[in-house]
Design an enzyme around this catalytic site. Structure first.
Site, PDB file in Angstrom:
ATOM      1  N   HIS A 195       0.805  -1.232   0.000  1.00  0.00           N
ATOM      2  CA  HIS A 195       0.000   0.000   0.000  1.00  0.00           C
ATOM      3  C   HIS A 195       0.834   1.276   0.000  1.00  0.00           C
ATOM      4  CE1 HIS A 195       1.051  -0.230   4.264  1.00  0.00           C
ATOM      5  NE2 HIS A 195       0.804   1.061   4.315  1.00  0.00           N
TER       6      HIS A 195
HETATM    7  C1  UD1 Z   1      -1.424   5.929   5.706  1.00  0.00           C
HETATM    8  C2  UD1 Z   1      -0.083   6.362   6.274  1.00  0.00           C
HETATM    9  C3  UD1 Z   1       0.911   5.226   6.182  1.00  0.00           C
HETATM   10  C4  UD1 Z   1       0.368   3.956   6.806  1.00  0.00           C
HETATM   11  C5  UD1 Z   1      -1.013   3.638   6.249  1.00  0.00           C
HETATM   12  C6  UD1 Z   1      -1.579   2.491   7.041  1.00  0.00           C
HETATM   13  C7  UD1 Z   1       0.342   8.757   5.863  1.00  0.00           C
HETATM   14  C8  UD1 Z   1       1.177   9.720   5.130  1.00  0.00           C
HETATM   15  N1  UD1 Z   1       0.491   7.473   5.526  1.00  0.00           N
HETATM   16  O1  UD1 Z   1      -1.234   5.638   4.336  1.00  0.00           O
HETATM   17  O2  UD1 Z   1       2.070   5.580   6.909  1.00  0.00           O
HETATM   18  O3  UD1 Z   1       1.230   2.905   6.468  1.00  0.00           O
HETATM   19  O4  UD1 Z   1      -1.865   4.776   6.397  1.00  0.00           O
HETATM   20  O5  UD1 Z   1      -2.473   1.730   6.295  1.00  0.00           O
HETATM   21  O6  UD1 Z   1      -0.412   9.140   6.720  1.00  0.00           O
HETATM   22  N2  UD1 Z   1      -8.721   5.188   1.452  1.00  0.00           N
HETATM   23  C9  UD1 Z   1      -9.993   4.705   1.350  1.00  0.00           C
HETATM   24  N3  UD1 Z   1     -10.566   4.248   2.516  1.00  0.00           N
HETATM   25  C10 UD1 Z   1      -9.958   4.274   3.725  1.00  0.00           C
HETATM   26  C11 UD1 Z   1      -8.659   4.805   3.786  1.00  0.00           C
HETATM   27  C12 UD1 Z   1      -8.052   5.259   2.622  1.00  0.00           C
HETATM   28  O7  UD1 Z   1     -10.594   4.652   0.303  1.00  0.00           O
HETATM   29  O8  UD1 Z   1     -10.548   3.846   4.720  1.00  0.00           O
HETATM   30  C13 UD1 Z   1      -8.067   5.677   0.184  1.00  0.00           C
HETATM   31  C14 UD1 Z   1      -8.358   7.138  -0.055  1.00  0.00           C
HETATM   32  O9  UD1 Z   1      -8.599   7.335  -1.398  1.00  0.00           O
HETATM   33  C15 UD1 Z   1      -7.045   7.801   0.281  1.00  0.00           C
HETATM   34  C16 UD1 Z   1      -6.022   6.720  -0.053  1.00  0.00           C
HETATM   35  O10 UD1 Z   1      -6.682   5.492   0.244  1.00  0.00           O
HETATM   36  O11 UD1 Z   1      -6.856   8.977  -0.435  1.00  0.00           O
HETATM   37  C17 UD1 Z   1      -4.756   6.791   0.762  1.00  0.00           C
HETATM   38  O12 UD1 Z   1      -5.090   6.876   2.135  1.00  0.00           O
HETATM   39  P1  UD1 Z   1      -4.190   7.745   3.142  1.00  0.00           P
HETATM   40  O13 UD1 Z   1      -4.763   7.676   4.498  1.00  0.00           O
HETATM   41  O14 UD1 Z   1      -3.890   9.065   2.556  1.00  0.00           O
HETATM   42  O15 UD1 Z   1      -2.809   6.981   3.101  1.00  0.00           O
HETATM   43  P2  UD1 Z   1      -2.440   5.464   3.361  1.00  0.00           P
HETATM   44  O16 UD1 Z   1      -1.872   4.901   2.109  1.00  0.00           O
HETATM   45  O17 UD1 Z   1      -3.566   4.759   3.974  1.00  0.00           O
HETATM   46  N1  UDP Z   2      -3.576  -5.205   8.817  1.00  0.00           N
HETATM   47  C1  UDP Z   2      -4.874  -5.610   8.943  1.00  0.00           C
HETATM   48  N2  UDP Z   2      -5.593  -5.868   7.807  1.00  0.00           N
HETATM   49  C2  UDP Z   2      -5.063  -5.769   6.566  1.00  0.00           C
HETATM   50  C3  UDP Z   2      -3.713  -5.357   6.450  1.00  0.00           C
HETATM   51  C4  UDP Z   2      -3.007  -5.065   7.597  1.00  0.00           C
HETATM   52  O1  UDP Z   2      -5.371  -5.752  10.044  1.00  0.00           O
HETATM   53  O2  UDP Z   2      -5.782  -6.018   5.589  1.00  0.00           O
HETATM   54  C5  UDP Z   2      -2.855  -4.893  10.063  1.00  0.00           C
HETATM   55  C6  UDP Z   2      -1.536  -5.601  10.239  1.00  0.00           C
HETATM   56  O3  UDP Z   2      -1.511  -6.080  11.548  1.00  0.00           O
HETATM   57  C7  UDP Z   2      -0.515  -4.516  10.050  1.00  0.00           C
HETATM   58  C8  UDP Z   2      -1.261  -3.282  10.516  1.00  0.00           C
HETATM   59  O4  UDP Z   2      -2.587  -3.514  10.097  1.00  0.00           O
HETATM   60  O5  UDP Z   2       0.609  -4.693  10.832  1.00  0.00           O
HETATM   61  C9  UDP Z   2      -0.674  -2.015   9.981  1.00  0.00           C
HETATM   62  O6  UDP Z   2      -1.273  -1.637   8.790  1.00  0.00           O
HETATM   63  P1  UDP Z   2      -0.553  -1.158   7.494  1.00  0.00           P
HETATM   64  O7  UDP Z   2       0.257  -2.233   6.925  1.00  0.00           O
HETATM   65  O8  UDP Z   2      -1.654  -0.609   6.691  1.00  0.00           O
HETATM   66  O9  UDP Z   2       0.337   0.075   7.993  1.00  0.00           O
HETATM   67  P2  UDP Z   2       1.883   0.277   8.298  1.00  0.00           P
HETATM   68  O10 UDP Z   2       2.267  -0.652   9.375  1.00  0.00           O
HETATM   69  O11 UDP Z   2       2.639   0.058   7.037  1.00  0.00           O
HETATM   70  O12 UDP Z   2       1.969   1.714   8.712  1.00  0.00           O
END
Ligand code: UD1
Ligand code: UDP
Length: 359
Positions: free
Chosen positions: A208
């Site tokens: 992601h």
């Molecule tokens: C964010 C964090 C990242 C973390 C990740 C955990 C930042 C800069 N990054 O990245 O460090 O690893 O969360 O998963 O804060 N979206 C949906 N539904 C949701 C959430 C997101 O559709 O419930 C989509 C939206 O279009 C959004 C895109 O995903 O614009 C990215 O989401 P965003 O929260 O900006 O960043 P993550 O990639 O989730």
């Molecule tokens: N995770 C989850 N469901 C998923 C993918 C990840 O519950 O479909 C959990 C998993 O335990 C992981 C945590 O969410 O360690 C952190 O999420 P993510 O990988 O999105 O974020 P990051 O650790 O890279 O910030």
């Protein structure tokens, strides 16, 4: 005394699940959900499964560019902090929610406790690195997961504020591991919305990161590698990659990659514990692979958790199918006695450090 805790993304829900319980023994905790993650299976499912207290505020801020999201959070968080007037704010990790809360609190002189402080990739274009470096420099209490993170603080002149407490992700893993292993879980295919059994043997794949999303071919390369493995790969797809992942699968007819809806924490840990190996770009997943003695390849240009990078247990990998397959085929040795993430009691230590600070 009052502590305002800020969460917004799923890794923060997991940490709050273990820390909030202890915070509430000593303090009035006000839980603020910025709304950064908002889909049911990216947010509510964690609160329900892990019995996280219901947030007192949900700011509903999500989507948009980094600047847009952070700016909207700044405005909303300032209102909450002025209204609640807490003795401290508590932030986790490195998301936009973390940085926004730290910036607001610093400007209105509320002490900040940063959990997971001192983590460094030294990659200045990585959005999470920017968030965590700024947050550390704004914070009054820096709680680190590992000795290495503590050393990183020394290099930046922050050692006096730093305390080693261990990793709350490890606390969560220890606490929920048996429940997760024993549970019966079903996956939901995103291709046709049908239920999918977890196969007996499989690889667990997550991807992601912005780095692997903006590079056009990165996801294609990762899925190409997965499709050539001996067993199928289960890939719970983060919403940001859903469209592209589905297009790639259709175009290249990859039949050994199962695209499923994001899963809850217990299912995710169940998958970690039962996978052959793990392919990921997640900071959390690479630690959970390590906690469970599973070999992992991390598709990033930089080390987030160098502690895991020993004996081929976790190898960095470029988004290139050959590199991924090559690294996955390497032999792994496990030294069960090496545990650099603490003893699974970091939540208690976090609260002890907060008590000492606020006394
Ligand atoms: C964010 C964090 C990242 C973390 C990740 C955990 C930042 C800069 N990054 O990245 O460090 O690893 O969360 O998963 O804060 N979206 C949906 N539904 C949701 C959430 C997101 O559709 O419930 C989509 C939206 O279009 C959004 C895109 O995903 O614009 C990215 O989401 P965003 O929260 O900006 O960043 P993550 O990639 O989730
Ligand atoms: N995770 C989850 N469901 C998923 C993918 C990840 O519950 O479909 C959990 C998993 O335990 C992981 C945590 O969410 O360690 C952190 O999420 P993510 O990988 O999105 O974020 P990051 O650790 O890279 O910030």
């Amino acid at each position: 005394m009052k502590i305002v805790t800020i969460v917004g993304a799923r890794p923060q829900f997991i940490k709050a699940a273990v820390v909030s319980k202890h915070i509430r023994k000593y303090y009035t905790e006000i839980l603020v959900h910025t709304g950064q993650h908002y889909d049911k299976n990216m947010s509510d499912i964690f609160f329900d499964e892990m019995e996280i207290p219901k947030p007192n505020y949900n700011l509903g801020v999500n989507n948009g560019s980094h600047a847009e999201m952070t700016a909207r959070m700044l405005v909303e968080l300032e209102k909450v902090f002025l209204n609640e007037n807490p003795d401290m704010i508590l932030v986790y990790g490195d998301t936009n929610s973390t940085l926004a809360a730290a910036l607001v609190a610093a400007k209105i002189h509320i002490p900040i406790c940063h959990v997971e402080a001192g983590t460094r990739t030294y990659c200045n274009t990585n959005p999470e690195e920017i968030n965590r470096v700024c947050t550390d420099h704004l914070s009054s209490l820096l709680l680190t997961c590992t000795k290495k993170s503590q050393e990183n603080l020394v290099k930046e002149g922050l050692s006096e504020k730093g305390k080693l407490v261990g990793d709350p992700m490890y606390d969560a893993f220890c606490f929920y591991k048996n429940k997760a292993q024993e549970g019966q879980y079903k996956l939901k295919s995103i291709e046709n919305n049908t239920a999918l059994e977890i196969p007996k043997r499989f690889y667990y794949l997550t991807c992601h990161r912005e780095e692997n999303t903006v590079k056009e071919d990165a996801l294609k390369e990762i899925l190409t590698a997965a499709n050539q493995l001996e067993f199928p790969s289960i890939y719970p797809v983060h919403p940001r990659n859903k469209k592209r992942a589905m297009e790639i699968l259709k175009k290249y007819k990859f039949s050994k990659v199962y695209l499923v809806e994001p899963v809850g924490y217990l299912t995710s840990i169940h998958l970690v514990l039962n996978a052959e190996k793990i392919i990921t770009d997640s900071g959390g997943l690479q630690r959970e692979a390590f906690f469970s003695g599973k070999q992992c390849v991390t598709i990033l240009d930089f080390e987030v958790w160098p502690e895991t990078m020993i004996q081929n247990r976790n190898q960095l990998c470029s988004p290139n199918s050959e590199d991924i397959l090559n690294k996955l085929s390497k032999h792994q040795v496990i030294d069960e006695n090496y545990m650099p993430f603490g003893d699974g009691d970091s939540a208690k230590k976090i609260v002890a450090e907060i008590n000492a600070f606020l006394k």
